[in-house]
Design an enzyme around this catalytic site. Structure first.
Site: not given
Length: 252
Positions: A65, A91, A158-159
């Site tokens: 993706v 997701n 990541y956050a």
């Protein structure tokens, strides 16, 4: 039971964990489910077999993706089979690795942004023409409690990527409302999935769970329940909302 008969849902990253739980739960509630995998094709096939066992039509698509050409190819496969996409659940995503900002390599940073944010944009861009033609659709983006609290040790980038997903969700809800397309998000807290087995020590998980008033980690099925609500007609007046599913770790 939610009545999703006749609805077509694409769950990206549905090989394991939350994605697998959502794919199965949507199939149980009558939807035609597109299961998606990439590197973990064998696990994606297991999910697909479980989905097919629930009855109804389904499809397995394999692709990266973060690669727009592969996304467009998968979208075409879905459209050729079903002629519509009613629900898109973005997701697919992962932490890649824990590292302090001062130590993170450029290659790792780019991977974190690509899988957690850029991929979401790719899939939405690819699916939107179908939803606009239908004049209806529901997009659910998976963000994280980390988007609000900055994440645990070594998870700042990541956050930040998940924070971008949350902002994208709210902005797109405004842009797409006149097209009949709702855009919402789900922000899980500590959930029992392979994610924490891969990126968190047992001690870190125990510490995080201890801060939740409910006193336990959540399950993938509990996240799937929130997705079912957002995708259903019960949430027909809900858009731009991010549901926090974290056992009370973070409250507004």
């Amino acid at each position: 039971m939610f009545n999703l008969n006749g609805k077509v849902v694409w769950v990206t990253g549905s090989s394991t964990g939350i994605g697998r739980a959502m794919a199965v739960k949507f199939a149980e509630n009558g939807a035609s489910v597109i299961v998606h995998g990439n590197a973990n094709k064998a696990e994606a096939e297991k999910t697909w077999e479980e989905v097919k066992g629930k009855g109804g039509d389904s499809l397995l698509v394999i692709g990266d993706v973060t690669d727009r050409s592969q996304v467009d190819r998968m979208t075409a496969e879905i459209n050729n089979k079903f002629g519509r996409i009613d629900i898109l659940i973005n997701n697919a995503g992962t932490m890649v690795k824990r590292a302090k900002v001062e130590d993170i390599e450029l290659e790792t940073l780019e991977k974190i942004i690509a899988i957690n944010f850029t991929s979401v944009v790719h899939v939405i861009q690819s699916v939107l023409p179908i939803m606009k033609q239908q004049e209806t659709g529901s997009i659910i983006n998976m963000t994280s409690i980390a988007a609000r609290n900055g994440g645990g040790g070594g998870a700042v980038t990541y956050a930040a990527a998940k924070g971008a997903v949350s902002t994208l969700t709210r902005g797109l809800a405004k842009e797409l409302a006149e097209e009949g397309i709702r855009v919402n998000g789900i922000a899980p807290g500590v959930i029992e999935t392979p994610f924490h087995e891969r990126y968190s020590t047992p001690e870190l998980v125990k510490k995080m769970v201890a801060s939740a008033p409910l006193g336990r980690p959540g399950t993938a099925e509990e996240i799937a329940g929130a997705a079912l609500y957002l995708a259903s007609d019960l949430a027909s007046y809900v858009t731009g909302e991010i549901i926090e599913v974290n056992g009370g770790m973070l409250m507004d």
